[in-house]
Design a protein around this motif. Structure first.
Motif, short mmCIF file in Angstrom:
data_model
loop_
_atom_site.label_atom_id
_atom_site.label_comp_id
_atom_site.label_asym_id
_atom_site.label_seq_id
_atom_site.Cartn_x
_atom_site.Cartn_y
_atom_site.Cartn_z
N ILE A 89 -5.66 9.98 7.51
CA ILE A 89 -5.34 9.09 8.32
C ILE A 89 -5.71 7.89 9.61
N ASP A 90 -6.02 7.19 9.52
CA ASP A 90 -6.65 5.99 11.04
C ASP A 90 -5.17 5.17 10.92
N CYS A 91 -5.10 4.53 12.01
CA CYS A 91 -4.31 3.16 11.96
C CYS A 91 -4.29 2.53 13.90
N HIS A 92 -3.82 1.41 13.60
CA HIS A 92 -3.72 0.41 14.75
C HIS A 92 -1.87 0.78 15.37
N LEU A 93 -2.03 1.51 16.30
CA LEU A 93 -0.12 1.83 17.05
C LEU A 93 0.16 0.58 18.29
N THR A 94 0.52 -0.44 18.51
CA THR A 94 1.14 -1.82 18.94
C THR A 94 1.77 -0.60 19.68
N LEU A 95 1.62 -0.43 21.34
CA LEU A 95 1.88 0.58 22.48
C LEU A 95 2.51 -0.68 23.79
N PRO A 96 3.28 -0.96 24.40
CA PRO A 96 3.81 -0.99 25.68
C PRO A 96 2.52 -1.72 26.87
N ASN A 97 2.08 -2.69 26.92
CA ASN A 97 0.55 -3.02 27.85
C ASN A 97 0.43 -2.61 29.11
N ILE A 146 -6.50 7.58 15.18
CA ILE A 146 -5.57 6.23 16.18
C ILE A 146 -5.75 6.05 17.18
N HIS A 147 -5.70 4.22 16.68
CA HIS A 147 -6.41 2.71 17.67
C HIS A 147 -5.10 2.72 17.99
N ALA A 148 -4.92 2.78 19.78
CA ALA A 148 -4.15 2.57 20.72
C ALA A 148 -4.44 0.00 21.11
N ASP A 149 -3.06 -0.09 20.30
CA ASP A 149 -3.43 -1.71 20.59
C ASP A 149 -2.21 -2.33 21.98
N PRO A 150 -2.08 -2.85 22.58
CA PRO A 150 -1.87 -3.37 23.89
C PRO A 150 -0.61 -4.74 22.85
N CYS A 151 0.45 -4.60 23.64
CA CYS A 151 1.31 -5.66 22.88
C CYS A 151 1.37 -6.83 23.90
N ASP A 162 4.80 -1.98 16.52
CA ASP A 162 4.06 -1.95 15.29
C ASP A 162 3.41 -0.34 14.98
N VAL A 163 3.07 -0.79 13.71
CA VAL A 163 2.09 0.07 13.12
C VAL A 163 1.25 -0.99 11.84
N HIS A 164 -0.17 -0.92 12.39
CA HIS A 164 -0.38 -1.51 11.28
C HIS A 164 -2.11 -0.73 11.23
N ASN A 165 -3.11 -1.76 10.26
CA ASN A 165 -4.09 -1.21 9.62
C ASN A 165 -3.92 0.25 9.30
N LEU A 166 -3.03 0.54 8.34
CA LEU A 166 -3.28 1.90 8.33
C LEU A 166 -3.46 2.29 7.00
N ARG A 167 -4.27 3.78 6.68
CA ARG A 167 -5.33 3.80 5.72
C ARG A 167 -5.04 5.24 5.38
N VAL A 168 -5.29 5.75 4.32
CA VAL A 168 -5.25 7.29 3.96
C VAL A 168 -6.75 7.48 2.69
N GLN A 169 -6.92 9.00 3.40
CA GLN A 169 -7.91 9.57 2.68
C GLN A 169 -7.70 10.72 2.61
N ARG A 170 -8.33 10.47 1.54
CA ARG A 170 -7.55 12.69 0.61
C ARG A 170 -8.69 13.23 0.61
N TYR A 171 -8.98 14.16 0.87
CA TYR A 171 -10.16 15.15 1.09
C TYR A 171 -9.78 16.34 0.36
N GLY A 172 -9.76 16.44 -0.83
CA GLY A 172 -9.22 18.15 -1.33
C GLY A 172 -7.84 17.91 -0.99
N GLN A 173 -7.19 19.76 0.30
CA GLN A 173 -6.20 19.44 0.44
C GLN A 173 -6.09 18.64 1.62
N GLU A 174 -6.72 18.06 2.34
CA GLU A 174 -6.63 17.70 3.96
C GLU A 174 -6.59 16.06 3.57
#
Length: 326
Positions: free
Chosen positions: A242-250, A280-285, A227-239
């Motif tokens: 994005i930061d988020c938490h990505l849950t992966l097999p522990n 991207i912050h990796a979270d264990p399942c 799963d993906v959670h705590n997704l946040r998007v900020q724009r700096y001009g054309q760039e």
């Protein structure tokens, strides 16, 4: 000179030429409504000049004092443009009220209409082109400049219609009514630009980009992205940042986690139309994730897969794994 600067220069030159034409129309007619249109053209020129500088500054590389680059200046540019439009609308309304008590005779209405009609066609064409290129380049400054020119064109068309009615009916008060309506319309559009710029300066989440990110992730979803959670998007001009938490097999080791995060990064960078920087912050399942995890032959599965959870703008932006949102 980059593409954005050339586009703003086009807007600036167009604004200067059209302002001169509109003031000629005002001087030959003494129409308050035409003065309103001409006054907004001054704003176009000032805003385009500032936009030109902001595009130059936004293109400068990152440095020690600006680790995220200089792209935020585009929001400030939009703020200045919105503020100038708001001030112009206020001046137009004040002059309309003044003219109500001190009316001036209107002359050569037909000649003035022809001049304003010519400026409206040019404004609409240039504005349409700038908005199209601004969206393609993901430039808020170019898009705002194009929107401003189109708003100017619409107000000019309304002005022409009103002047035509005034000429046919002989009702002089229509000129003042038009001036008041145009001033209010300009004020409203200035407010919208101010609202958009303040949202960016305050790092308000970009909902359109989040929807685009979620669509891309659902289309390219991999089983190990539990799963993906705590997704946040900020724009700096054309760039984009994005930061988020990505849950992966522990049970994945660090190398495997790094590969999964790199795949996740690559999928979005290949499909988003903006240069994107990820954190991207990796979270264990956890055992509670098993019922919606689609990893095959998982050695630690505590219960079978039983539920598909579609990623949406609601669940990917919450700061919790998806089993907590049941």
């Amino acid at each position: 000179m980059n593409r954005q600067m050339r586009l703003v220069l086009l807007s600036l030159i167009t604004g200067i030429v059209l302002m001169l034409i509109k003031f000629i129309a005002y001087f030959i007619t003494e129409s308050n409504a035409i003065f309103s249109d001409a006054a907004e053209s001054i704003v176009n020129i000032v805003a385009s000049g500032f936009a030109y500088y902001s595009i130059y500054l936004a293109a400068q590389p990152k440095d020690e004092n600006h680790p995220y680059g200089h792209g935020k200046v585009e929001f400030f540019s939009v703020f200045v443009e919105g503020g100038m439009i708001f001030i112009a609308g206020s001046i137009i309304l004040i002059k309309s009220i003044y003219s109500l008590f001190s009316p001036q005779p209107i002359t050569n209405v037909e000649e003035g209409m022809y001049l304003i009609l010519a400026t409206s066609f040019i404004n609409f064409a240039v504005g349409f082109y700038l908005m199209k290129r601004g969206k393609a380049l993901r430039s808020l400054t170019i898009e705002a400049d194009g929107k401003h020119l189109q708003v100017d064109a619409y107000s000019s068309i309304g002005l022409i219609a009103g002047l035509l009615i005034m000429k046919l009916t002989g009702l002089a008060w229509i000129d003042l009514a038009l001036s008041f309506v145009l001033g209010t319309f300009i004020l409203f559009n200035g407010y919208k630009l101010l609202r958009k710029s303040i949202s960016g300066l305050m790092d308000e989440s970009d909902t359109e980009v989040i929807e685009e990110v979620v669509t891309i992730l659902n289309a390219n979803r991999k089983p190990v992205w539990i799963d993906v959670h705590n997704l946040r998007v900020q724009r700096y001009g054309q760039e984009l940042h994005i930061d988020c938490h990505l849950t992966l097999p522990n049970y994945y080791d660090l190398n495997k986690v790094h590969d999964c995060i790199s795949d996740f990064d690559q999928v979005l960078n290949e499909n988003l139309h903006s240069k994107t920087e990820f954190f991207i912050h990796a979270d264990p399942c956890m055992p509670e994730c098993c019922h919606y995890c689609t990893v095959e032959n998982c050695p630690i599965r505590s219960e079978p897969y039983s539920k598909h959870i579609e990623w949406t703008t609601v669940n990917v932006t919450k700061n919790m794994k998806h089993f907590r949102d049941r």
